[in-house]
Design an enzyme around this catalytic site. Structure first.
Site, PDB file in Angstrom:
ATOM      1  N   ASP A  21     -25.743 -19.117  14.415  1.00  0.00           N
ATOM      2  CA  ASP A  21     -26.485 -20.489  14.174  1.00  0.00           C
ATOM      3  C   ASP A  21     -26.199 -21.193  13.022  1.00  0.00           C
ATOM      4  OD1 ASP A  21     -28.268 -22.276  15.079  1.00  0.00           O
ATOM      5  OD2 ASP A  21     -30.168 -21.101  14.005  1.00  0.00           O
ATOM      6  N   ASN A  22     -26.493 -22.453  13.155  1.00  0.00           N
ATOM      7  CA  ASN A  22     -26.347 -23.099  11.854  1.00  0.00           C
ATOM      8  C   ASN A  22     -24.903 -23.454  11.151  1.00  0.00           C
ATOM      9  OD1 ASN A  22     -29.347 -21.462  11.321  1.00  0.00           O
ATOM     10  ND2 ASN A  22     -29.519 -23.713  11.513  1.00  0.00           N
ATOM     11  N   ASP A  52     -28.071 -15.569  12.002  1.00  0.00           N
ATOM     12  CA  ASP A  52     -28.824 -16.264  11.575  1.00  0.00           C
ATOM     13  C   ASP A  52     -29.722 -16.009  10.512  1.00  0.00           C
ATOM     14  OD1 ASP A  52     -30.069 -18.887  11.705  1.00  0.00           O
ATOM     15  OD2 ASP A  52     -31.520 -17.992  13.255  1.00  0.00           O
ATOM     16  N   GLU A  59     -32.815 -27.559  14.697  1.00  0.00           N
ATOM     17  CA  GLU A  59     -33.904 -26.941  15.158  1.00  0.00           C
ATOM     18  C   GLU A  59     -35.377 -28.231  14.775  1.00  0.00           C
ATOM     19  OE1 GLU A  59     -32.196 -24.888  13.305  1.00  0.00           O
ATOM     20  OE2 GLU A  59     -33.370 -23.831  11.921  1.00  0.00           O
ATOM     21  N   LYS A  70     -26.130 -18.043   4.974  1.00  0.00           N
ATOM     22  CA  LYS A  70     -25.218 -18.516   5.474  1.00  0.00           C
ATOM     23  C   LYS A  70     -23.761 -17.876   4.735  1.00  0.00           C
ATOM     24  CE  LYS A  70     -28.106 -20.363   7.854  1.00  0.00           C
ATOM     25  NZ  LYS A  70     -28.527 -19.364   9.094  1.00  0.00           N
TER      26      LYS A  70
HETATM   27  N1  SAM Z   1     -33.497 -15.871  13.563  1.00  0.00           N
HETATM   28  C1  SAM Z   1     -34.779 -16.416  13.140  1.00  0.00           C
HETATM   29  C2  SAM Z   1     -35.143 -17.272  14.141  1.00  0.00           C
HETATM   30  O1  SAM Z   1     -34.464 -18.061  14.900  1.00  0.00           O
HETATM   31  O2  SAM Z   1     -36.218 -17.224  14.715  1.00  0.00           O
HETATM   32  C3  SAM Z   1     -34.613 -17.340  11.856  1.00  0.00           C
HETATM   33  C4  SAM Z   1     -33.866 -16.440  10.613  1.00  0.00           C
HETATM   34  S1  SAM Z   1     -34.327 -17.343   9.244  1.00  0.00           S
HETATM   35  C5  SAM Z   1     -33.178 -18.811   9.490  1.00  0.00           C
HETATM   36  C6  SAM Z   1     -33.107 -16.431   8.149  1.00  0.00           C
HETATM   37  C7  SAM Z   1     -33.990 -15.082   7.521  1.00  0.00           C
HETATM   38  O3  SAM Z   1     -33.041 -14.162   7.178  1.00  0.00           O
HETATM   39  C8  SAM Z   1     -34.893 -15.232   6.823  1.00  0.00           C
HETATM   40  O4  SAM Z   1     -36.044 -14.713   7.202  1.00  0.00           O
HETATM   41  C9  SAM Z   1     -34.320 -14.429   5.614  1.00  0.00           C
HETATM   42  O5  SAM Z   1     -35.484 -13.810   4.675  1.00  0.00           O
HETATM   43  C10 SAM Z   1     -33.621 -13.413   6.262  1.00  0.00           C
HETATM   44  N2  SAM Z   1     -32.176 -12.925   5.317  1.00  0.00           N
HETATM   45  C11 SAM Z   1     -31.583 -13.789   4.713  1.00  0.00           C
HETATM   46  N3  SAM Z   1     -30.593 -12.992   4.346  1.00  0.00           N
HETATM   47  C12 SAM Z   1     -30.935 -11.627   4.599  1.00  0.00           C
HETATM   48  C13 SAM Z   1     -29.935 -10.505   4.493  1.00  0.00           C
HETATM   49  N4  SAM Z   1     -28.920 -10.653   3.690  1.00  0.00           N
HETATM   50  N5  SAM Z   1     -30.607  -9.311   4.850  1.00  0.00           N
HETATM   51  C14 SAM Z   1     -31.749  -9.398   5.789  1.00  0.00           C
HETATM   52  N6  SAM Z   1     -32.402 -10.707   5.987  1.00  0.00           N
HETATM   53  C15 SAM Z   1     -31.981 -11.833   5.333  1.00  0.00           C
HETATM   54 MG    MG Z   2     -31.066 -20.640  12.024  1.00  0.00          MG
END
Ligand code: SAM
Ligand code: MG
Length: 214
Positions: A169-170, A141, A199, A144
């Site tokens: 997800d998504n 998640d 969501e 993407k």
């Molecule tokens: N899983 C969470 C929830 O449902 O409560 C939501 C996660 S949110 C959609 C995506 C998160 O992934 C963001 O906080 C972003 O900073 C983090 N993120 C994106 N790419 C990443 C990466 N390559 N490594 C670590 N974190 C990453």
């Molecule tokens: Mg998501």
């Protein structure tokens, strides 16, 4: 006000959720996101699908890619069997700081390891750092465009075993077409789509569950 959305979400948790009660933390976040500010948590509707997959797998070792404020982290960790743990990866230090406090409020901190840094750097260190042989369950998640490279990295690092379950997800909104193509047209995975909604909206989105066949 100078505060960020994650900080306001945290305040809502601290005001409205009972300490040590994961379900009330989840409910406080869902209420905040439906009535005050939308946020990118998996949310209650897809969350119930996530719950059923986690309960079915009953993982001893679980990994989450993308912690954000810790909503899905708490959701997954509250369903883990005794002695199991969830590793969750987040590269934004502001989000990680909020997530640590949300997790502490839920009382589940002993089951959760939050690792700060980009997934591509953290994944190759997981075996050594946590003494893991393989992962029973992975929740994808994060951004993407990382779903495919990180899935391949999990394979290369020997973190998947026959029967490991990936849940992404998504896959429709914002969408992960390359990932769907990868897991659906791959003899090493058995893949199935669970239709739902983005969501806190009525827009179609869903989760893709893929079992690694070894
Ligand atoms: N899983 C969470 C929830 O449902 O409560 C939501 C996660 S949110 C959609 C995506 C998160 O992934 C963001 O906080 C972003 O900073 C983090 N993120 C994106 N790419 C990443 C990466 N390559 N490594 C670590 N974190 C990453
Ligand atoms: Mg998501």
């Amino acid at each position: 006000t100078g505060s960020s959305r994650p900080q306001r979400l945290l305040k809502a948790v601290q005001r409205n959720a009972a300490k040590g009660d994961p379900q009330s933390v989840i409910s406080a976040i869902d209420y905040f996101c439906r009535h005050s500010e939308w946020a990118m948590n998996v949310g209650d509707e897809k969350g119930s699908i996530l719950d059923s997959v986690v309960s079915e797998v009953s993982p001893t070792t679980a990994l989450e890619l993308g912690t954000y404020c810790g909503y899905s982290t708490v959701r997954i960790a509250r369903l883990l069997p005794p002695g199991a743990s969830l590793i969750t990866l987040e590269f934004n230090p502001d989000y990680a700081a909020v997530a640590r406090q949300v997790i502490a409020h839920s009382g589940l901190q002993d089951k959760i390891h939050l690792v700060e840094g980009p997934s591509g750097d953290s994944i190759p260190k997981l075996k050594e750092r946590f003494g893991i042989t393989s992962l029973d369950f992975v929740f994808l998640d994060h951004w993407k465009d990382r779903y495919v490279p990180d899935t391949k990295l999990l394979e290369e690092c020997g973190l998947l075993r026959k029967g490991s379950v990936l849940l992404a997800d998504n896959v429709i909104c914002p969408g992960a077409p390359e990932y769907l193509d990868y897991v659906r047209n791959n003899p090493r995975y058995e893949s199935r789509y669970f239709q739902s909604h983005l969501e806190y909206t009525n827009v179609e989105d869903g989760l893709e569950k893929s079992v690694f066949l070894g």
